[in-house]
Design a protein around this motif. Structure first.
Motif, PDB file in Angstrom:
ATOM      1  N   UNK A 189       0.813  -1.198   0.000  1.00 54.54           N
ATOM      2  CA  UNK A 189       0.000   0.000   0.000  1.00 54.54           C
ATOM      3  C   UNK A 189       0.853   1.257   0.000  1.00 54.54           C
ATOM      4  N   UNK A 190       1.942   1.232   0.767  1.00 55.62           N
ATOM      5  CA  UNK A 190       2.859   2.371   0.789  1.00 55.62           C
ATOM      6  C   UNK A 190       3.537   2.561  -0.559  1.00 55.62           C
ATOM      7  N   UNK A 191       3.559   1.489  -1.355  1.00 55.85           N
ATOM      8  CA  UNK A 191       4.190   1.541  -2.674  1.00 55.85           C
ATOM      9  C   UNK A 191       3.209   1.992  -3.766  1.00 55.85           C
ATOM     10  N   UNK A 192       1.984   2.356  -3.361  1.00 56.25           N
ATOM     11  CA  UNK A 192       1.009   2.850  -4.323  1.00 56.25           C
ATOM     12  C   UNK A 192       0.215   1.779  -5.019  1.00 56.25           C
ATOM     13  N   UNK A 193       0.148   0.588  -4.433  1.00 59.32           N
ATOM     14  CA  UNK A 193      -0.584  -0.513  -5.060  1.00 59.32           C
ATOM     15  C   UNK A 193      -1.992  -0.627  -4.476  1.00 59.32           C
ATOM     16  N   UNK A 194      -2.866  -1.205  -5.247  1.00 55.50           N
ATOM     17  CA  UNK A 194      -4.188  -1.619  -4.772  1.00 55.50           C
ATOM     18  C   UNK A 194      -4.020  -3.042  -4.250  1.00 55.50           C
ATOM     19  N   UNK A 195      -4.325  -3.265  -2.965  1.00 58.43           N
ATOM     20  CA  UNK A 195      -3.984  -4.533  -2.315  1.00 58.43           C
ATOM     21  C   UNK A 195      -5.241  -5.294  -1.937  1.00 58.43           C
ATOM     22  N   UNK A 196      -5.296  -6.538  -2.382  1.00 52.04           N
ATOM     23  CA  UNK A 196      -6.355  -7.468  -2.003  1.00 52.04           C
ATOM     24  C   UNK A 196      -5.737  -8.506  -1.079  1.00 52.04           C
ATOM     25  N   UNK A 197      -6.329  -8.697   0.089  1.00 55.98           N
ATOM     26  CA  UNK A 197      -5.816  -9.686   1.037  1.00 55.98           C
ATOM     27  C   UNK A 197      -6.788 -10.823   1.221  1.00 55.98           C
ATOM     28  N   UNK A 198      -6.271 -12.051   1.352  1.00 58.76           N
ATOM     29  CA  UNK A 198      -7.141 -13.212   1.570  1.00 58.76           C
ATOM     30  C   UNK A 198      -6.691 -13.970   2.801  1.00 58.76           C
ATOM     31  N   UNK A 199      -7.677 -14.431   3.580  1.00 63.34           N
ATOM     32  CA  UNK A 199      -7.396 -15.250   4.758  1.00 63.34           C
ATOM     33  C   UNK A 199      -8.700 -15.893   5.200  1.00 63.34           C
ATOM     34  N   UNK A 200      -8.590 -17.044   5.838  1.00 61.91           N
ATOM     35  CA  UNK A 200      -9.793 -17.733   6.325  1.00 61.91           C
ATOM     36  C   UNK A 200     -10.222 -17.211   7.687  1.00 61.91           C
ATOM     37  N   UNK A 201      -9.425 -16.328   8.302  1.00 59.87           N
ATOM     38  CA  UNK A 201      -9.727 -15.771   9.625  1.00 59.87           C
ATOM     39  C   UNK A 201     -10.306 -14.367   9.443  1.00 59.87           C
ATOM     40  N   UNK A 202     -11.602 -14.159   9.731  1.00 56.12           N
ATOM     41  CA  UNK A 202     -12.205 -12.827   9.546  1.00 56.12           C
ATOM     42  C   UNK A 202     -11.577 -11.765  10.437  1.00 56.12           C
ATOM     43  N   UNK A 203     -11.056 -12.158  11.602  1.00 57.73           N
ATOM     44  CA  UNK A 203     -10.399 -11.200  12.474  1.00 57.73           C
ATOM     45  C   UNK A 203      -9.140 -10.625  11.847  1.00 57.73           C
ATOM     46  N   UNK A 204      -8.396 -11.460  11.167  1.00 54.70           N
ATOM     47  CA  UNK A 204      -7.184 -10.981  10.502  1.00 54.70           C
ATOM     48  C   UNK A 204      -7.532 -10.049   9.333  1.00 54.70           C
ATOM     49  N   UNK A 205      -8.603 -10.377   8.619  1.00 55.58           N
ATOM     50  CA  UNK A 205      -9.028  -9.506   7.526  1.00 55.58           C
ATOM     51  C   UNK A 205      -9.429  -8.143   8.080  1.00 55.58           C
ATOM     52  N   UNK A 206     -10.157  -8.131   9.192  1.00 56.58           N
ATOM     53  CA  UNK A 206     -10.587  -6.876   9.799  1.00 56.58           C
ATOM     54  C   UNK A 206      -9.390  -6.031  10.221  1.00 56.58           C
ATOM     55  N   UNK A 207      -8.372  -6.657  10.798  1.00 59.44           N
ATOM     56  CA  UNK A 207      -7.168  -5.931  11.200  1.00 59.44           C
ATOM     57  C   UNK A 207      -6.473  -5.327   9.992  1.00 59.44           C
ATOM     58  N   UNK A 208      -6.352  -6.107   8.923  1.00 61.35           N
ATOM     59  CA  UNK A 208      -5.689  -5.613   7.714  1.00 61.35           C
ATOM     60  C   UNK A 208      -6.461  -4.444   7.101  1.00 61.35           C
ATOM     61  N   UNK A 209      -7.804  -4.522   7.086  1.00 62.56           N
ATOM     62  CA  UNK A 209      -8.612  -3.426   6.553  1.00 62.56           C
ATOM     63  C   UNK A 209      -8.426  -2.161   7.388  1.00 62.56           C
ATOM     64  N   UNK A 210      -8.334  -2.338   8.695  1.00 61.25           N
ATOM     65  CA  UNK A 210      -8.093  -1.198   9.588  1.00 61.25           C
ATOM     66  C   UNK A 210      -6.756  -0.543   9.287  1.00 61.25           C
ATOM     67  N   UNK A 211      -5.794  -1.351   8.813  1.00 57.41           N
ATOM     68  CA  UNK A 211      -4.451  -0.841   8.526  1.00 57.41           C
ATOM     69  C   UNK A 211      -4.270  -0.422   7.070  1.00 57.41           C
ATOM     70  N   UNK A 212      -5.363  -0.338   6.307  1.00 55.30           N
ATOM     71  CA  UNK A 212      -5.261   0.207   4.959  1.00 55.30           C
ATOM     72  C   UNK A 212      -5.451  -0.768   3.829  1.00 55.30           C
ATOM     73  N   UNK A 359      -6.457 -23.503  21.247  1.00 63.57           N
ATOM     74  CA  UNK A 359      -7.684 -23.307  20.476  1.00 63.57           C
ATOM     75  C   UNK A 359      -8.139 -21.853  20.579  1.00 63.57           C
ATOM     76  N   UNK A 360      -9.037 -21.477  19.692  1.00 66.31           N
ATOM     77  CA  UNK A 360      -9.608 -20.140  19.745  1.00 66.31           C
ATOM     78  C   UNK A 360      -8.787 -19.121  18.979  1.00 66.31           C
ATOM     79  N   UNK A 361      -9.163 -17.848  19.183  1.00 70.76           N
ATOM     80  CA  UNK A 361      -8.507 -16.752  18.486  1.00 70.76           C
ATOM     81  C   UNK A 361      -7.044 -16.654  18.902  1.00 70.76           C
ATOM     82  N   UNK A 362      -6.160 -16.627  17.932  1.00 72.27           N
ATOM     83  CA  UNK A 362      -4.725 -16.565  18.218  1.00 72.27           C
ATOM     84  C   UNK A 362      -4.202 -15.169  17.910  1.00 72.27           C
ATOM     85  N   UNK A 363      -3.298 -14.659  18.733  1.00 68.33           N
ATOM     86  CA  UNK A 363      -2.742 -13.329  18.472  1.00 68.33           C
ATOM     87  C   UNK A 363      -1.877 -13.331  17.215  1.00 68.33           C
ATOM     88  N   UNK A 364      -1.857 -12.197  16.534  1.00 65.21           N
ATOM     89  CA  UNK A 364      -0.997 -12.064  15.361  1.00 65.21           C
ATOM     90  C   UNK A 364       0.463 -11.949  15.755  1.00 65.21           C
TER      91      UNK A 364
END
Length: 708
Positions: A189-212, A359-364
């Protein structure tokens, strides 16, 4: 100091001697270290597998162990492998802290500097770490240790992005939004790209969206490939960066399918690499592997010796990647604040790893912190309360590497009625303590000076890297210690001159013995007996089928001195032992290879003429088959022919005598027996000083001609 180790699928803390700063290194008191969720957990899982399952996953190690078992016996090698695994393995490769000592050759870094450090086996989870300068970078003043401790992960992500060669406006997919994927997405993103991220963990996707992150896709919600194609107007992504970890090759196949024609796929994470030609051929895709932190990684000249690559020719090295990542953190272009949680104290490391593997939500991201502790920096550790035993030679082993633990320490255990090993010194505290525990040695240390200052120590056995032998030998002799030093005695004329000068000034000085063990081998003792009454000179033809070693191996570098000085010296000493005479002429001839694959100084013939008229020839080559026996000697004298077969058998034709053993015996046990006898009798040295000096000078003469 406390260090975190891995064994049997678990982590545990162990007290080990703190490291001493190396001449090209800095000593760092660790404030924070970062747990690598992917790499470290994979290592922990591997350590929990039964030995046979680990062997199936690492067949190259198995072949080496099988060969060692054939040569040295099953029991000895089994104990060596088991001992290493039982001791635990270091873990961790990303840390930050404060410089507490600077090596003698280091410039531009001072005590008190804040630094971030990288490197498996270097930036360990430990209270103190000894770090080569090119694996450390300054931490910007405004940046916290928490963030700086992720420097290795940031450099890995940055190298993956550089391999993708993104340009402004491109659409790039990041597969896997763990911590590596999170950082990768922000860098793109800092390099001026349009970034699509994929993951099976919705929490990780939410964190990435929060970060741009521009768009997040959960493959559970639908076909990932189809969605990427739609989001790129039917063309496909310009590039895909894989930061996921999985044994499956499906991830790679989907990445190919999500690409446009002539796109790039960069593999950063550990995924299956089985590729279908149809997935890449028609699109003419470029598949790229990203190697760790960047150029310089795994190059010992860069990492250990501190030699930098010129910036105009290698713009981004691993060190410069590390530094740039910290700059981006400090300026807010990359953020971790919504991923960093309160660090765990090192004493709670097991709980920290449990959070990652449970088990459960794991920290990044998981960080460890190291509260100040008195005594953590001490380089000497008492391992047991074993008291010195009167009447035995009290000794210290310096250099607890594989050979010392596989050969010398087991032999010294068998000779415990004569030797009392009091201290083991190694560059790493873990190696020292592991050896001390395994062989019931009272003290483990990382500081050689502690041995020299110990009045209890009579004998020092030096088994360090070759370039340290002469310097350490002279220091021990000046401290009044007897010395057994592994070959070579010295790599340089200056080092040898220093030893000779010491004895010229101290003719009754301590005993010195170089580990030229072959003269003590049973087959050679039998050969000497067969020719002891000879009336003519002898001709000895010795062949060493040494096996190929790549040119970038340490033995060819500044620490090894090459195979002539480092190994062929054994044979030059053997010639002296067989002839009982002094060398008067040395001639050497080497091959002229058509390529750099075969080294001149690995393939040569050396001929030495002796004062009694004998002529001895060594044919040393790395060009032969490894499956062929390594060493053979043919000795011609007084109508007899003696044939040495790889130290397993000696036959005598035309005379009496000979020897045959069950396994290879090159005399390592017998040389220690001879050393003990010299102490007991106070008489003749096992190898005269004149022979030790002459043998070493023969190796120098050969080396000079090989280099001409």
């Amino acid at each position: 100091m406390k260090q975190l180790l891995v064994r049997s699928g678990k982590v545990f803390l162990k007290e080990v001697p703190a490291p001493v700063v190396g001449p090209k290194n800095i000593l760092v008191r660790v404030e924070r270290s970062c747990v690598s969720v992917g790499t470290e957990l994979a290592g922990i899982k591997m350590s929990g597998l039964p030995l046979y399952r680990r062997a199936l996953k690492q067949p190259h190690h198995v072949r080496r162990v099988v060969q060692l078992m054939r040569d040295q016996g099953i029991a000895r090698i089994y104990k060596q492998v088991k001992g290493k695994l039982d001791a635990g393995l270091p873990t961790g490769y990303s840390a930050a802290g404060v410089v507490v000592a600077v090596g003698s050759d280091v410039e531009g870094i001072a005590v008190g500097d804040r630094v971030a450090c990288a490197g498996a086996g270097v930036a360990n989870h430990a209270e103190l770490i000894d770090v080569p300068v090119n694996l450390s970078v300054p931490v910007p003043e405004q940046l916290s240790f928490d963030a700086a401790a992720t420097v290795t992960l940031g450099a890995i992500a940055m190298q993956g992005v550089r391999r993708a060669q993104p340009t402004l406006g491109e659409t790039i997919v990041v597969v896997g939004l763990g911590i590596l994927g999170q950082i990768t997405a922000q860098l793109l993103g800092a390099n001026g790209c349009r970034v699509i991220g994929t993951d099976v963990d919705p929490g990780r996707i939410a964190t990435a969206l929060e970060n741009g992150l521009d768009i997040g896709i959960n493959p559970k919600d639908g076909d990932m490939v189809e969605r990427v194609i739609k989001l790129t107007d039917g063309h496909g992504a310009d590039a895909v960066v894989i930061t996921a970890a999985s044994a499956s090759s499906d991830i790679l196949a989907e990445a190919f399918q999500a690409c446009r024609k002539k796109a790039r796929v960069v593999v950063v994470g550990d995924v299956g690499l089985n590729m279908a030609r149809a997935d890449i051929y028609t699109k003419e895709l470029d598949v790229l592997i990203s190697c760790s932190y960047g150029p310089g990684r795994y190059d010992p000249v860069y990492e250990e010796e501190g030699a930098d690559y010129p910036l105009p020719y290698v713009r981004w090295t691993e060190n410069r990647n590390m530094s740039e990542y910290l700059r981006l953190l400090a300026t807010g272009r990359v953020r971790l604040d919504n991923m960093i949680q309160e660090p765990f104290p090192i004493d709670q490391a097991e709980e920290a790893y449990g959070r990652l593997s449970g088990d459960g939500q794991k920290p990044l991201l998981v960080l460890l912190k190291y509260p100040p502790r008195e005594g953590a920096a001490h380089p000497v550790l008492r391992v047991s309360a074993a008291a010195p035993i009167d009447g035995r030679i009290k000794m210290a082993l310096v250099g607890a590497g594989g050979f010392a633990q596989a050969m010398h320490l087991p032999n010294l255990q068998k000779l415990k009625d004569r030797f009392d090993v009091r201290t083991v010194v190694s560059r790493t505290g873990l190696s020292a303590r592991s050896a001390a525990e395994r062989f019931d040695i009272a003290t483990a240390a990382t500081d050689y000076q502690a041995v020299l200052d110990d009045p209890q120590i009579d004998l020092v056995l030096i088994a360090t890297r070759h370039d340290l032998h002469a310097e350490m030998t002279v220091a021990a002799l000046k401290a009044g210690k007897h010395v057994f030093v592994e070959k070579p005695l010295s790599m340089t004329e200056q080092g040898l001159d220093a030893i000779e000068t010491f004895y010229a000034a101290n003719p009754g000085g301590p005993l010195l013995m170089t580990g030229f063990n072959r003269r003590f081998a049973p087959a050679i003792v039998a050969a000497q007996a067969a020719v002891k009454d000879r009336t003519s000179p002898m001709i000895v033809n010795y062949r060493m089928n040494a096996g190929y070693i790549p040119s970038d191996h340490w033995v060819h570098g500044p620490h090894g001195g090459g195979r002539n000085i480092g190994e062929a010296c054994h044979i030059y000493d053997l010639f002296s032992a067989l002839t009982g005479s002094r060398p008067v002429d040395v001639q050497a001839c080497t091959i002229v290879p058509e390529s750099d694959h075969w080294r001149r100084d690995d393939n040569f013939v050396a001929t030495i003429r002796y004062a009694d008229g004998s002529v001895c020839t060594l044919t040393y080559t790395s060009m032969g088959a490894k499956s062929f026996p390594k060493e053979r000697a043919d000795i011609f004298v007084d109508g007899k022919v003696l044939v040495l077969d790889d130290y397993k058998q000696l036959t005598v034709t035309g005379g009496k005598g000979g020897w045959k053993g069950l396994t290879m015996d090159k005399g390592q046990f017998a040389e220690l027996e001879a050393l003990a006898e010299a102490f007991r009798s106070g008489g003749q040295w096992p190898i005269s000083l004149a022979d030790q000096l002459a043998t070493t000078r023969v190796s120098f003469a050969v080396q000079h001609q090989l280099s001409a």
